[in-house]
Design a protein around this motif. Sequence first.
Motif, PDB file in Angstrom:
ATOM      1  N   LYS A 312      -4.502   3.322  -5.422  1.00 36.97           N
ATOM      2  CA  LYS A 312      -5.767   3.850  -6.406  1.00 36.97           C
ATOM      3  C   LYS A 312      -6.761   4.765  -5.585  1.00 36.97           C
ATOM      4  O   LYS A 312      -7.065   5.872  -6.112  1.00 36.97           O
ATOM      5  CB  LYS A 312      -6.563   2.697  -6.895  1.00 36.97           C
ATOM      6  CG  LYS A 312      -5.761   1.915  -7.941  1.00 36.97           C
ATOM      7  CD  LYS A 312      -6.552   0.506  -8.276  1.00 36.97           C
ATOM      8  CE  LYS A 312      -6.006  -0.041  -9.747  1.00 36.97           C
ATOM      9  NZ  LYS A 312      -6.453  -1.061 -10.023  1.00 36.97           N
ATOM     10  N   LEU A 315      -5.098   7.844  -5.386  1.00 36.17           N
ATOM     11  CA  LEU A 315      -5.097   8.480  -6.775  1.00 36.17           C
ATOM     12  C   LEU A 315      -6.435   9.475  -7.254  1.00 36.17           C
ATOM     13  O   LEU A 315      -6.609  10.509  -7.472  1.00 36.17           O
ATOM     14  CB  LEU A 315      -4.919   7.555  -7.712  1.00 36.17           C
ATOM     15  CG  LEU A 315      -4.623   8.168  -9.243  1.00 36.17           C
ATOM     16  CD1 LEU A 315      -3.547   8.937  -9.444  1.00 36.17           C
ATOM     17  CD2 LEU A 315      -4.719   6.835 -10.287  1.00 36.17           C
ATOM     18  N   LEU A 373      -0.477  13.383  -7.936  1.00 34.27           N
ATOM     19  CA  LEU A 373      -0.956  12.234  -9.042  1.00 34.27           C
ATOM     20  C   LEU A 373       0.147  11.459  -9.813  1.00 34.27           C
ATOM     21  O   LEU A 373      -0.175  10.189  -9.957  1.00 34.27           O
ATOM     22  CB  LEU A 373      -1.761  12.882  -9.891  1.00 34.27           C
ATOM     23  CG  LEU A 373      -3.194  13.432  -9.729  1.00 34.27           C
ATOM     24  CD1 LEU A 373      -3.688  14.515 -10.759  1.00 34.27           C
ATOM     25  CD2 LEU A 373      -4.144  12.335  -9.479  1.00 34.27           C
ATOM     26  N   SER A 374       1.168  12.179  -9.949  1.00 36.54           N
ATOM     27  CA  SER A 374       2.233  11.550 -10.764  1.00 36.54           C
ATOM     28  C   SER A 374       2.950  10.350  -9.884  1.00 36.54           C
ATOM     29  O   SER A 374       3.265   9.205 -10.326  1.00 36.54           O
ATOM     30  CB  SER A 374       3.411  12.665 -11.129  1.00 36.54           C
ATOM     31  OG  SER A 374       4.583  11.575 -11.604  1.00 36.54           O
ATOM     32  N   TYR A 376       1.526   8.746  -7.376  1.00 32.26           N
ATOM     33  CA  TYR A 376       0.447   7.748  -7.074  1.00 32.26           C
ATOM     34  C   TYR A 376       0.527   6.740  -8.391  1.00 32.26           C
ATOM     35  O   TYR A 376       0.287   5.606  -8.303  1.00 32.26           O
ATOM     36  CB  TYR A 376      -0.818   7.980  -6.793  1.00 32.26           C
ATOM     37  CG  TYR A 376      -0.762   8.622  -5.379  1.00 32.26           C
ATOM     38  CD1 TYR A 376      -0.245   8.127  -4.152  1.00 32.26           C
ATOM     39  CD2 TYR A 376      -1.392   9.823  -5.056  1.00 32.26           C
ATOM     40  CE1 TYR A 376      -0.200   8.609  -2.967  1.00 32.26           C
ATOM     41  CE2 TYR A 376      -1.498  10.269  -3.903  1.00 32.26           C
ATOM     42  CZ  TYR A 376      -0.848   9.701  -2.728  1.00 32.26           C
ATOM     43  OH  TYR A 376      -0.814  10.328  -1.265  1.00 32.26           O
ATOM     44  N   LYS A 377       0.345   7.362  -9.746  1.00 36.74           N
ATOM     45  CA  LYS A 377       0.500   6.573 -10.696  1.00 36.74           C
ATOM     46  C   LYS A 377       1.865   5.860 -10.872  1.00 36.74           C
ATOM     47  O   LYS A 377       1.738   4.787 -11.372  1.00 36.74           O
ATOM     48  CB  LYS A 377       0.529   7.567 -11.863  1.00 36.74           C
ATOM     49  CG  LYS A 377      -0.981   8.180 -12.180  1.00 36.74           C
ATOM     50  CD  LYS A 377      -0.866   9.046 -13.375  1.00 36.74           C
ATOM     51  CE  LYS A 377      -2.246   9.782 -13.585  1.00 36.74           C
ATOM     52  NZ  LYS A 377      -2.344  10.744 -14.764  1.00 36.74           N
ATOM     53  N   THR A 378       3.134   6.572 -10.511  1.00 36.13           N
ATOM     54  CA  THR A 378       4.239   5.735 -10.639  1.00 36.13           C
ATOM     55  C   THR A 378       4.243   4.626  -9.603  1.00 36.13           C
ATOM     56  O   THR A 378       4.859   3.192 -10.014  1.00 36.13           O
ATOM     57  CB  THR A 378       5.360   6.386 -10.149  1.00 36.13           C
ATOM     58  OG1 THR A 378       5.348   7.747 -11.244  1.00 36.13           O
ATOM     59  CG2 THR A 378       6.695   5.935 -10.159  1.00 36.13           C
ATOM     60  N   GLU A 381       2.215   1.701 -11.010  1.00 37.63           N
ATOM     61  CA  GLU A 381       2.978   1.068 -12.121  1.00 37.63           C
ATOM     62  C   GLU A 381       4.192   0.327 -11.500  1.00 37.63           C
ATOM     63  O   GLU A 381       4.502  -0.980 -12.078  1.00 37.63           O
ATOM     64  CB  GLU A 381       3.842   2.003 -12.859  1.00 37.63           C
ATOM     65  CG  GLU A 381       2.751   2.766 -14.033  1.00 37.63           C
ATOM     66  CD  GLU A 381       3.421   3.784 -14.536  1.00 37.63           C
ATOM     67  OE1 GLU A 381       4.615   4.468 -14.426  1.00 37.63           O
ATOM     68  OE2 GLU A 381       2.704   4.769 -15.352  1.00 37.63           O
TER      69      GLU A 381
END
Length: 564
Positions: A312, A315, A373-374, A376-378, A381
């Motif tokens: 986070k 991110l 960003l993609s 860190y989001k993954t 998740e």
Amino acid sequence: MDITSIRSVLHYLTKNILPTKFDTAQQPEPNTIQLCFRGVNSQTWLEVSWNGDSPRILKINKPEKIGRESTLSKQIRYGLKYMALISIDQDDFERVIKFSFAKKPGDEINKYLIFELMGKHSNIFYLDNKQKIIAVGKQIKSSQSSFRTISTGSIYSGPPINLKKQPREDESFQSWKNSISIVPESLKYCLINTYQGVSPILTKQLEVISKTGNPQIMEKNIDFISDSDLKEIFKNWKIWINRFKNNNFKFSTFNDDFYCVWFFDKEINCENKIDLCNSLENYYDYYLKQKKLELLEKKIEGIIFKQTNTEKKNLNIQFDLLKKSENYEIYKEKADIIFASHEIKKQDIIKGQKLYKKSKKLKRSRELIKERLSIYKTNIERLDEFTMLLENLNSLNHEKLFMRIKLLEEIMEEICNEFNIKKQREDQKSIYEIESSPIQVDTPTGLKLQVGRNMRQNDLISFKFSKKGDLWFHAQESPGSHVVLKSSSQVASEQDLQIAADLAALFSKAKRNIKVPINLVKIKDLQKIKNGGPGCVSFKNGEIIWGNPTRGEDYIKKNLKTVI
């Protein structure tokens, strides 16, 4: 392990394994050694642990071959090779045990193993015939202890002398009462602080067996306890001393989590006729595994929490960079204004070029930032999925503790491998060689349903175990387990599809909802995501059906019988 339990085990060993030939040693965990002694017709395995939380000595069943290459086990194994255990010594209420070895019974003692089972000060010593330390469980430097330093090559000296009173069977009630009344505390701590061999578990045992009418009498201040109640406690205190001194032991259990080795069946209305050593082994095996299970859960939760915060934080950094990169047009416009002016000086040209360069750099960086960003989001998740797997594991208790421990170890290993987290030394190797298996249940029409409980299992049931014609289920846009219906063997009914959807809903983050949308996909339309971790899939041509978690929970509790 309390002193009475230690005494009961030593009494059994003295009767049954003296003399015996030392066979082998292994160290399955950093603070535990397992020793094998071979008699004429049998062999006996002992486990001794100097772990500060649970020091113990137990007779155990033959264990797995783990830890034979540790330095301590090698030294003991080679040093005691072909030697005989000729005596086991332990003085009254002392928690120091001495195993003496000679080339054969009747010969001069040549080596010693000494076990000090004293809480956080517990240790193991391997000595020669002159009491010189050949090997030790844990070395103690002078900076760690002002009383006793412990290191290989030094001469062994025992622990501090216990200055507490020794329990005596011939002591009068008045003398006993005066001794424990010197400092007015709870009865429990008056006994512990006055007499040798008294532990919290012994005070609990005395409380349970004594008919005082006060179930919490040990917590009462001694000044507020009547003489009649103290006499009842004293009566059973003398029974304990008698049975301790005369080695009169018997294993009893009650209240599910409480055991004793000096009660008799008639005294606690217990009809338990089980072997003392086997019972102690089973008791400690269960509670040590339970403790390890809880510790693993906390470790995994801590790893997930820490890694989630890291992801986070990264991110948010990328979001800030993306926001700053939106100014690339402003820098371009400033440069355009400079070059559009009629009079341009050399320093203006340099300034304009720098602005153009900065504008281009910010523009190029936008795509890279979006990629990060993609990622860190993954990652967040994925960590959410691991949290869900942990919750799912706790929702069912149908397998043995060692298998639940194995599942947790596998989940921890998956997280550490996926996020390049360095594992602690004690977490690097599992003591269980067997791999865990997915849940398997039958549908009402006889089809097999498989549910993954970690990422490896999700991968296996979705790709390796599956066949063309099988169906894959997963909660839509929600972390959860993969569920595969083995419909390649026969056509699935509507009821089969509904049960599979209900289980996919149950083993997902959305399980507290009344209804959960579930993706139903043919196995042939399922694909692994390139460079994704285990269990990362993409699909096409899926359809949505609705799952009911409550119905899924009812079904699996009634029908879960086997694990693959």
